[in-house]
Design a protein around this motif. Structure first.
Motif, short mmCIF file in Angstrom:
data_model
loop_
_atom_site.label_atom_id
_atom_site.label_comp_id
_atom_site.label_asym_id
_atom_site.label_seq_id
_atom_site.Cartn_x
_atom_site.Cartn_y
_atom_site.Cartn_z
N LEU A 169 32.51 42.37 55.37
CA LEU A 169 33.42 41.40 55.22
C LEU A 169 34.92 41.86 55.21
CD1 LEU A 169 31.30 39.65 52.42
CD2 LEU A 169 31.37 39.24 55.02
N GLY A 170 35.49 42.98 55.16
CA GLY A 170 36.66 43.43 55.34
C GLY A 170 37.39 43.72 54.01
N PHE A 171 36.73 43.21 52.77
CA PHE A 171 37.34 43.54 51.68
C PHE A 171 36.23 43.61 50.52
CE2 PHE A 171 37.10 39.11 52.15
CZ PHE A 171 36.37 38.32 50.90
N VAL A 172 36.58 44.34 49.25
CA VAL A 172 35.50 44.65 48.39
C VAL A 172 36.02 44.42 46.87
CG1 VAL A 172 34.22 46.44 49.59
CG2 VAL A 172 35.93 47.26 48.36
N ARG A 173 35.08 44.36 45.90
CA ARG A 173 35.84 44.06 44.74
C ARG A 173 35.86 45.26 43.87
NH1 ARG A 173 32.16 40.86 40.44
NH2 ARG A 173 30.89 42.93 39.95
N VAL A 174 37.07 45.34 43.12
CA VAL A 174 37.32 46.48 42.40
C VAL A 174 36.89 46.17 40.84
CG1 VAL A 174 39.07 48.00 41.55
CG2 VAL A 174 39.34 47.39 43.90
N SER A 175 36.06 46.70 40.43
CA SER A 175 35.61 46.18 39.11
C SER A 175 35.93 47.09 37.98
CB SER A 175 33.94 46.14 38.89
OG SER A 175 33.39 45.19 40.07
N LEU A 176 36.85 46.80 37.03
CA LEU A 176 37.16 47.57 35.96
C LEU A 176 36.70 46.91 34.60
CD1 LEU A 176 40.46 48.69 37.51
CD2 LEU A 176 38.73 50.00 37.21
N PHE A 177 36.52 47.79 33.40
CA PHE A 177 36.37 47.33 32.06
C PHE A 177 37.19 48.02 31.26
CE2 PHE A 177 32.55 46.75 34.83
CZ PHE A 177 32.14 45.57 34.59
N ILE A 178 37.98 47.08 30.62
CA ILE A 178 38.96 47.63 29.61
C ILE A 178 38.55 46.94 28.11
CG2 ILE A 178 41.54 47.64 29.14
CD1 ILE A 178 42.14 47.42 32.11
N GLY A 179 38.74 48.10 27.01
CA GLY A 179 38.24 47.51 25.90
C GLY A 179 39.63 47.55 24.97
N VAL A 180 40.01 46.64 23.98
CA VAL A 180 41.17 46.54 23.33
C VAL A 180 40.79 46.44 21.88
CG1 VAL A 180 42.50 45.73 25.20
CG2 VAL A 180 41.41 43.88 23.58
N ASP A 181 41.33 46.71 20.93
CA ASP A 181 41.06 46.73 19.65
C ASP A 181 40.78 45.20 19.12
OD1 ASP A 181 41.24 48.44 16.80
OD2 ASP A 181 42.20 46.46 16.32
N TYR A 182 39.72 45.06 17.91
CA TYR A 182 39.59 43.70 17.38
C TYR A 182 40.76 42.82 17.08
CZ TYR A 182 34.57 43.31 18.35
OH TYR A 182 33.43 43.23 18.62
N PHE A 223 37.12 43.63 28.12
CA PHE A 223 37.30 42.84 29.30
C PHE A 223 36.83 43.16 30.48
CE2 PHE A 223 40.19 41.55 25.82
CZ PHE A 223 40.20 40.11 25.81
N SER A 224 36.42 42.41 31.45
CA SER A 224 36.01 42.80 32.91
C SER A 224 37.26 42.33 33.75
CB SER A 224 34.90 42.12 33.19
OG SER A 224 34.65 40.58 33.20
N VAL A 225 37.76 43.25 34.30
CA VAL A 225 38.96 42.90 35.18
C VAL A 225 38.22 43.20 36.54
CG1 VAL A 225 41.30 43.70 35.82
CG2 VAL A 225 40.63 43.77 33.46
N PHE A 226 38.40 41.75 37.32
CA PHE A 226 37.71 42.01 38.76
C PHE A 226 38.88 41.74 39.89
CE2 PHE A 226 33.20 40.81 37.18
CZ PHE A 226 33.27 41.91 36.54
N THR A 227 39.14 42.58 40.78
CA THR A 227 40.34 42.33 41.70
C THR A 227 39.72 42.50 43.03
OG1 THR A 227 41.35 44.90 41.55
CG2 THR A 227 42.22 43.07 40.27
N TRP A 228 40.25 42.16 43.94
CA TRP A 228 39.77 42.42 45.43
C TRP A 228 40.89 43.35 46.29
CZ3 TRP A 228 34.91 40.69 46.42
CH2 TRP A 228 34.13 39.67 45.44
N ALA A 229 40.00 44.25 47.15
CA ALA A 229 41.22 44.87 47.91
C ALA A 229 40.60 45.01 49.36
CB ALA A 229 41.34 46.17 47.24
N ASN A 230 41.29 45.47 50.24
CA ASN A 230 40.74 45.81 51.46
C ASN A 230 39.93 47.05 51.32
OD1 ASN A 230 41.94 43.46 52.92
ND2 ASN A 230 43.79 44.42 53.32
N VAL A 231 39.01 47.32 52.23
CA VAL A 231 38.43 48.50 52.11
C VAL A 231 39.04 49.93 51.89
CG1 VAL A 231 36.54 50.00 52.86
CG2 VAL A 231 36.10 47.53 53.08
N GLU A 232 40.08 49.84 52.85
CA GLU A 232 40.96 51.27 53.03
C GLU A 232 41.85 51.49 51.64
OE1 GLU A 232 42.97 47.99 55.38
OE2 GLU A 232 40.73 48.62 55.20
N ASP A 233 42.11 50.28 51.22
CA ASP A 233 43.00 50.27 49.77
C ASP A 233 42.37 50.42 48.44
OD1 ASP A 233 45.13 49.77 51.57
OD2 ASP A 233 45.12 47.65 51.45
N TYR A 234 40.93 50.31 48.59
CA TYR A 234 40.10 50.29 47.19
C TYR A 234 40.51 51.44 46.17
CZ TYR A 234 36.03 51.02 44.28
OH TYR A 234 35.39 50.86 42.97
N TRP A 235 40.78 52.76 46.73
CA TRP A 235 40.98 53.74 45.68
C TRP A 235 42.42 53.52 45.20
CZ3 TRP A 235 37.10 55.75 43.31
CH2 TRP A 235 35.86 55.95 44.34
#
Length: 268
Positions: A169-182, A223-235
């Motif tokens: 499809l030309g792009f992929v999801r970048v999935s990150l999970f970030i935790g913060v204090d209560y 927190f789930s942080v979901f962004t989208w990027a072109n395949v070549e830009d993923y990393w």
């Protein structure tokens, strides 16, 4: 001894013309094959044939022509072509068993070209390997991993296994999970994270990035942080989002929890 050497010289002089002619045929034949393959590539390019199909067809035709050349050269050296047929027929069963893996790979290559689950240049996940498709040959598919390793994947196993075409499809999801204090403010944290990720240049605006609570863990709000990027830009996107989010949370005074060690000093 003299008669022995005379006999050897006689044999050499007898077969030398045929060997010379066979060598010339071999050199001339390979030259013709290279010429025909170049013509074939130009014709397919002029007709806008897909690059994947073009490489596979060229590979197959090249092998067929080389086998034909080998038979012609062998016949010139005095090997009866009828003998070839008899030998192949007699050894057919054994060859079939010995080459069943190669035949399976050949059939797998044909299946890949027929159903086209991926093309040259696609980023795929197959047989535990991820990489860009460099070439689809008769017996194997060559992929280049992000670590710049070259992996040869047998077409038989490839066609019978799961194939994940990451870049179709030309792009992929970048999935990150970030935790913060209560103690952190949820709305403020979401705003800080969202403002940070949309500011990364290579993050796609469509689909839109999302930030949501994914888990109330033992020591953090995740927190789930979901962004989208072109395949070549993923990393590059993944690294930039991680770094920028950490800096933004620090600047906003929002703590990312981590294990603390407390030293106890005994009085003695």
């Amino acid at each position: 001894m003299e008669k022995y050497f005379d006999k050897i010289k006689e044999i050499i002089f007898e077969i030398a013309p045929d060997v010379l002619v066979a060598l010339i045929l071999l050199i001339f034949g390979f030259t013709i094959i290279r010429f025909l393959l170049r013509i074939m590539k130009k014709v397919m390019k002029a007709r806008h044939i897909d690059e994947t199909l073009k490489r596979f067809a060229t590979n197959v035709v090249g092998w067929v022509l080389k086998i034909m050349l080998f038979i012609i050269v062998a016949a010139k050296l005095g090997v009866e072509t009828t003998s070839f047929a008899a030998i192949i027929g007699a050894a057919g069963l054994g060859i079939g068993f010995a080459l069943q893996g190669a035949l399976a790979n050949l059939a797998g290559g044909a299946i890949i070209m027929l159903f086209r689950p991926f093309n040259i240049g696609d980023f795929i996940d197959v047989q535990g390997e991820k990489g860009f498709v460099v070439d689809i040959q008769i017996f194997s598919t060559i992929i280049r991993t992000p670590e710049n390793k070259t992996v040869y994947v047998p077409n038989g196993a490839l066609s019978n296994g799961n194939i994940t075409n990451i870049s179709q499809l030309g792009f992929v999801r970048v999935s990150l999970f970030i935790g913060v204090d209560y103690s952190s403010d949820i709305k403020q944290t979401k705003k800080v994270l969202m403002d940070t990720i949309v500011a990364v240049p290579s993050v796609r605006k469509d689909p839109e990035p999302t930030v949501n609570i994914s888990e109330l863990a033992d020591s953090s709000i995740n927190f789930s942080v979901f962004t989208w990027a072109n395949v070549e830009d993923y990393w590059a996107v993944r690294a930039a989002v991680l770094e920028n989010c950490k800096e933004a949370l620090d600047a906003a005074g929002i703590e990312i929890p981590f294990p603390h060690q407390v030293e106890i000093h005994k009085q003695g």
